[in-house]
Design an enzyme around this catalytic site. Structure first.
Site, mmCIF file in Angstrom:
data_model
loop_
_atom_site.group_PDB
_atom_site.id
_atom_site.type_symbol
_atom_site.label_atom_id
_atom_site.label_comp_id
_atom_site.label_asym_id
_atom_site.label_seq_id
_atom_site.Cartn_x
_atom_site.Cartn_y
_atom_site.Cartn_z
ATOM 1 N N GLU A 97 5.148 21.427 12.797
ATOM 2 C CA GLU A 97 5.376 20.749 11.512
ATOM 3 C C GLU A 97 5.528 19.256 11.752
ATOM 4 O O GLU A 97 5.955 18.837 12.830
ATOM 5 C CB GLU A 97 6.681 21.275 10.891
ATOM 6 C CG GLU A 97 6.495 22.420 9.923
ATOM 7 C CD GLU A 97 6.023 21.953 8.548
ATOM 8 O OE1 GLU A 97 5.333 20.924 8.451
ATOM 9 O OE2 GLU A 97 6.351 22.633 7.568
ATOM 10 N N ASP A 98 5.247 18.471 10.730
ATOM 11 C CA ASP A 98 5.482 17.035 10.859
ATOM 12 C C ASP A 98 6.961 16.703 10.679
ATOM 13 O O ASP A 98 7.518 15.879 11.392
ATOM 14 C CB ASP A 98 4.617 16.240 9.872
ATOM 15 C CG ASP A 98 4.733 16.728 8.442
ATOM 16 O OD1 ASP A 98 5.340 17.794 8.209
ATOM 17 O OD2 ASP A 98 4.222 16.046 7.537
ATOM 18 N N ASP A 101 13.057 18.692 6.593
ATOM 19 C CA ASP A 101 13.915 17.945 5.689
ATOM 20 C C ASP A 101 14.997 18.927 5.212
ATOM 21 O O ASP A 101 15.995 19.135 5.899
ATOM 22 C CB ASP A 101 12.999 17.441 4.564
ATOM 23 C CG ASP A 101 13.634 16.424 3.654
ATOM 24 O OD1 ASP A 101 14.859 16.420 3.530
ATOM 25 O OD2 ASP A 101 12.906 15.638 3.029
ATOM 26 N N PHE A 150 12.339 7.996 2.967
ATOM 27 C CA PHE A 150 11.040 8.630 2.741
ATOM 28 C C PHE A 150 10.051 7.943 3.668
ATOM 29 O O PHE A 150 9.829 6.739 3.578
ATOM 30 C CB PHE A 150 10.581 8.495 1.281
ATOM 31 C CG PHE A 150 9.413 9.396 0.994
ATOM 32 C CD1 PHE A 150 9.606 10.660 0.447
ATOM 33 C CD2 PHE A 150 8.116 8.992 1.311
ATOM 34 C CE1 PHE A 150 8.515 11.509 0.222
ATOM 35 C CE2 PHE A 150 7.028 9.841 1.094
ATOM 36 C CZ PHE A 150 7.240 11.091 0.540
ATOM 37 N N ARG A 163 -1.616 9.041 5.503
ATOM 38 C CA ARG A 163 -1.527 10.003 6.611
ATOM 39 C C ARG A 163 -2.159 9.435 7.872
ATOM 40 O O ARG A 163 -1.837 9.841 8.979
ATOM 41 C CB ARG A 163 -2.262 11.297 6.251
ATOM 42 C CG ARG A 163 -1.648 12.082 5.120
ATOM 43 C CD ARG A 163 -2.309 13.457 5.022
ATOM 44 N NE ARG A 163 -2.061 14.117 3.750
ATOM 45 C CZ ARG A 163 -1.005 14.862 3.474
ATOM 46 N NH1 ARG A 163 -0.085 15.048 4.394
ATOM 47 N NH2 ARG A 163 -0.872 15.429 2.295
HETATM 48 C C1 PRP Z 1 6.226 18.484 3.824
HETATM 49 C C2 PRP Z 1 6.245 18.677 5.316
HETATM 50 C C3 PRP Z 1 6.923 20.013 5.491
HETATM 51 C C4 PRP Z 1 7.893 20.056 4.341
HETATM 52 C C5 PRP Z 1 9.276 19.711 4.842
HETATM 53 O O1 PRP Z 1 5.104 19.145 3.314
HETATM 54 O O2 PRP Z 1 4.954 18.677 5.857
HETATM 55 O O3 PRP Z 1 6.000 21.084 5.388
HETATM 56 O O4 PRP Z 1 7.441 19.088 3.393
HETATM 57 O O5 PRP Z 1 10.223 19.696 3.803
HETATM 58 P P1 PRP Z 1 11.419 20.721 3.665
HETATM 59 O O6 PRP Z 1 12.102 20.811 4.998
HETATM 60 O O7 PRP Z 1 12.294 20.084 2.622
HETATM 61 O O8 PRP Z 1 10.880 22.039 3.204
HETATM 62 P P2 PRP Z 1 4.354 18.787 1.940
HETATM 63 O O9 PRP Z 1 4.688 19.821 0.928
HETATM 64 O O10 PRP Z 1 4.601 17.367 1.591
HETATM 65 O O11 PRP Z 1 2.835 19.024 2.293
HETATM 66 P P3 PRP Z 1 1.821 18.208 3.238
HETATM 67 O O12 PRP Z 1 2.206 18.473 4.672
HETATM 68 O O13 PRP Z 1 0.486 18.782 2.909
HETATM 69 O O14 PRP Z 1 1.939 16.743 2.886
#
Ligand code: PRP
Length: 180
Positions: A97-98, A101, A150, A163
């Protein structure tokens, strides 16, 4: 063009990714690793990480969404796409995962993957924001712990843009105050 405040430089990211890859190579020596890249944010981390892995790897993709284009999580996760067509039973699985949060997305994904009965299941994230946690998930491999900003870049977007930045930056607040 907005001025982005760089939080983590390209050099720092690359150095940390190489360190994590080294750890993974050691810990999974003799194993084949099934890597699950969570789109879209983990794309850059996954490609840089696997370039530094010397163990055999298979790469799979999942696409989930929880942010819906805004700066706050919607609190629900939806699975949009999965390329995991093989049975993961008995496999060594690493979720990439990136960012973690609230932990809602990772908790959801780990629960889904656990049902496949892998031999081992770990997670790797570039960024960890522990101050925002709603569900207690603890990734095994963490690039950087960051405060509650953010952030964009290196896979992370704001409204699908940025990105492609090679570094992590704090989103300029004037950007999200703007209406399109
Ligand atoms: C982001 C990120 C994680 C998630 C983390 O995804 O890539 O998957 O939010 O947040 P959390 O811990 O509060 O659940 P996003 O829905 O923005 O999709 P993306 O990776 O396609 O931008």
């Amino acid at each position: 063009m907005p001025e982005h405040k760089v939080l983590i430089s390209e050099e720092h990211i690359q150095e940390r990714v190489r360190d994590i890859a080294r750890e993974i190579n050691e810990q999974y020596a003799g194993c084949t690793l099934d890597i699950i890249c969570v789109l879209k944010g983990a794309l850059l981390l996954t490609t840089d990480l696997i370039r530094n892995l010397t163990i055999p790897v298979r790469v799979h993709f999942l696409h989930v969404s929880s942010y819906g284009g805004e700066t706050e999580s919607a609190g629900t996760v939806s699975l949009r796409f999965s390329s995991v067509s093989e049975d993961l039973t008995g496999r060594d699985v690493l979720l990439i995962e990136d960012i973690v949060d609230t932990g809602i997305t990772m908790d959801y994904l780990l629960k889904q993957l656990r049902e496949e009965n892998p031999r081992s299941l770990r997670s790797c994230v570039l960024l960890d924001k522990p101050s925002r946690r709603k569900i207690n998930v603890i990734p095994e491999y963490v690039g950087f712990e960051i405060p509650d900003h953010f952030v964009i870049g290196y896979g992370l977007d704001y409204r699908e843009l940025s990105r492609n930045l090679r570094y992590i930056a704090i989103l300029d607040p004037s950007e999200y105050q703007k209406k399109d």
